[in-house]
Design an enzyme around this catalytic site. Sequence first.
Site, PDB file in Angstrom:
ATOM      1  N   HIS A   1      19.334  12.161 -50.207  1.00 39.34           N
ATOM      2  CA  HIS A   1      18.218  12.466 -51.080  1.00 39.34           C
ATOM      3  C   HIS A   1      18.641  13.511 -52.151  1.00 39.34           C
ATOM      4  O   HIS A   1      19.675  14.365 -51.674  1.00 39.34           O
ATOM      5  CB  HIS A   1      17.094  13.147 -50.453  1.00 39.34           C
TER       6      HIS A   1
ATOM      7  N   HIS B   1      23.321   8.112 -46.558  1.00 38.33           N
ATOM      8  CA  HIS B   1      21.899   8.325 -47.280  1.00 38.33           C
ATOM      9  C   HIS B   1      21.653   9.526 -47.887  1.00 38.33           C
ATOM     10  O   HIS B   1      21.248  10.354 -46.894  1.00 38.33           O
ATOM     11  CB  HIS B   1      21.061   7.343 -46.313  1.00 38.33           C
TER      12      HIS B   1
ATOM     13  N   ARG C   1      12.154  -0.187 -49.634  1.00 37.54           N
ATOM     14  CA  ARG C   1      11.764   0.296 -48.342  1.00 37.54           C
ATOM     15  C   ARG C   1      11.451   1.966 -48.406  1.00 37.54           C
ATOM     16  O   ARG C   1      10.615   2.135 -48.487  1.00 37.54           O
ATOM     17  CB  ARG C   1      12.879  -0.080 -47.298  1.00 37.54           C
ATOM     18  N   ASP C   2      12.365   2.519 -48.571  1.00 37.24           N
ATOM     19  CA  ASP C   2      12.581   4.020 -48.525  1.00 37.24           C
ATOM     20  C   ASP C   2      11.825   4.383 -49.849  1.00 37.24           C
ATOM     21  O   ASP C   2      10.903   5.507 -49.838  1.00 37.24           O
ATOM     22  CB  ASP C   2      13.690   4.831 -48.526  1.00 37.24           C
TER      23      ASP C   2
ATOM     24  N   ASN D   1      15.417   9.705 -53.139  1.00 34.57           N
ATOM     25  CA  ASN D   1      16.786   9.096 -52.837  1.00 34.57           C
ATOM     26  C   ASN D   1      17.449   9.464 -54.225  1.00 34.57           C
ATOM     27  O   ASN D   1      16.949   9.614 -55.265  1.00 34.57           O
ATOM     28  CB  ASN D   1      16.834   7.659 -52.481  1.00 34.57           C
TER      29      ASN D   1
ATOM     30  N   CYS E   1       7.673  11.597 -50.872  1.00 36.26           N
ATOM     31  CA  CYS E   1       6.028  11.580 -51.381  1.00 36.26           C
ATOM     32  C   CYS E   1       5.885  11.842 -52.754  1.00 36.26           C
ATOM     33  O   CYS E   1       5.891  13.400 -52.945  1.00 36.26           O
ATOM     34  CB  CYS E   1       5.268  12.220 -50.337  1.00 36.26           C
TER      35      CYS E   1
END
Lengths: 318, 318
Positions: free
Chosen positions: A213, A211, A20-21, A253, A244
């Site tokens: 990064h 979560h 997903r991410d 992540n 991106c």
Amino acid sequence: MNEFDLVLPSAVDVREVGMRDGLQLEAPVPLAQKLEMLDALVATGVGRIEVTSFVSPRAVPALADADALAAQLGRWPGVHWSALVANARGAVRAVDAGVADLEYVVSASDSHSVANAGRPTAGALGAVGEVAGLAHGAGGSLEVVVATAWDCPFEGRTPITRTVDVARAAVTAGADALCLGDTIGTTTPLRVLQLLDAVRRACPGVPLGVHFHDTRGSGLANVLTALQSGITQVDSSVGGLGGCPFAPGATGNIATEELVYLLEESGVRTGLDLDALMTAARVTERAVGHELPSSLFRAGGRPVPRGAVTPTPASAPS
Amino acid sequence: MNEFDLVLPSAVDVREVGMRDGLQLEAPVPLAQKLEMLDALVATGVGRIEVTSFVSPRAVPALADADALAAQLGRWPGVHWSALVANARGAVRAVDAGVADLEYVVSASDSHSVANAGRPTAGALGAVGEVAGLAHGAGGSLEVVVATAWDCPFEGRTPITRTVDVARAAVTAGADALCLGDTIGTTTPLRVLQLLDAVRRACPGVPLGVHFHDTRGSGLANVLTALQSGITQVDSSVGGLGGCPFAPGATGNIATEELVYLLEESGVRTGLDLDALMTAARVTERAVGHELPSSLFRAGGRPVPRGAVTPTPASAPS
């Protein structure tokens, strides 16, 4: 002697978010390759996979196949699947597709909420009840992911009280669990602990995950601090996929294989196999068609035999 | 409520090793550009710089200008300079060049010691006394860096007792300080703590530093654990320079800017300025002619204003 002891939970529940991410900003990956990725990810032993988002195909073309992908999940029994939704419409789609455990994002900062969800924080919070109801009606659960929990790309630091207010409001509205998102990869250990403590005080007993990064190198240090404080639910992405790839510095992540390596070597069980993760990262790299950011993946996994030869005496010759 | 508190030292003494560990495997950088790098590094406020190695120019052509570089250090008063030496001959050169604070490497594993220094561990230890004597005779000090302190690329895990034996022998032979080197970037927090505790027990009162590589994403988590246990001396390299850029996966030292960002944001003083570090990383990138591995450098430093706008109420519309 110092008194410090590194106290970590005996096990950590890793949620793989690469599907997903990780994929959401990539060029669309054909469904067949996504199924190959899932084959490889399931083979790692991971227990939880956030598999897609049920959002507008125009907004996220890479995940436009959410319904088709969800229809295939019966292949892999025993995995706990979840999906992200952006509103009640998405929740209906997800539930109809057979995914009843949902994540729903509320940005703690208005500017990011408007940019990400088209409405300020209060508006996004306003949909929690309906989304929770849809999940619960289908026998599932709702986790609210508080985005920009520490920092916002437009507003700077998010006040702790603001993130706490959002978390509390989400739970009041029906969220079963919370996750704090370091959306732009800026937080650091002390701030991690401060916010976790504040949210736990405000929402006692509510399952809470993190979560992170790894945009500035602090990702695993943040995890370590969270674990020391008692957190056991951690998001990560195979190969560190995410962000991106066309924006310099928008790194992904924390990498699942780096997380698993650190934890298993520190005596924390994850249930994931590092070699299988390296295979999954290779499959993922082929699927997205560019290099993945994970240092461990590039370094080639566990580099040395776990045993060692018997050395000669270390004493210096006299 | 949980009971965990993140206890860190109030200040950390960063040693910048980019000029030595960072440049040693690069194509030789002209002296004029090294002086530009030093101008930029000194402007960061860093207090300690390992500036070069006095070793064979054939073995390390990139540092063949050690004497010429050392002759320029008077430009920057107030910096604590040190240099690496591989034997007594190098120590004589260093002292003659005006650098009396020396680092000397002893690999805890025989195989790495032979590969790196041409003699097994005991042979390398055998020179500690003479090197220490040369440093002391010039009013300086000797730090022994125990390489492969956790793992060896040839032998696998280094037994803790082995590293402790080497550390103790080095101190007995005259070392004033110790540093533990994670030469291939494989260690993780629990192993960091276990070895630090064992070395501190064996060598009480001896200044002890850490030298981590960020090859598998654990670098700053390892630092954090070391700091929690009381360590205050940390090596790092501007831009994460280090390792061999031509060997995939041989990533560099922990990046000074990532270290400083994490520490300063967590209330630990370093004395280094992040913006000046970004400038130094740019100068370094130009000097070596390739991209640096630091994520923070690529992400562009501190991304958000430190303040935040006043958000609208977080409560959901009723």
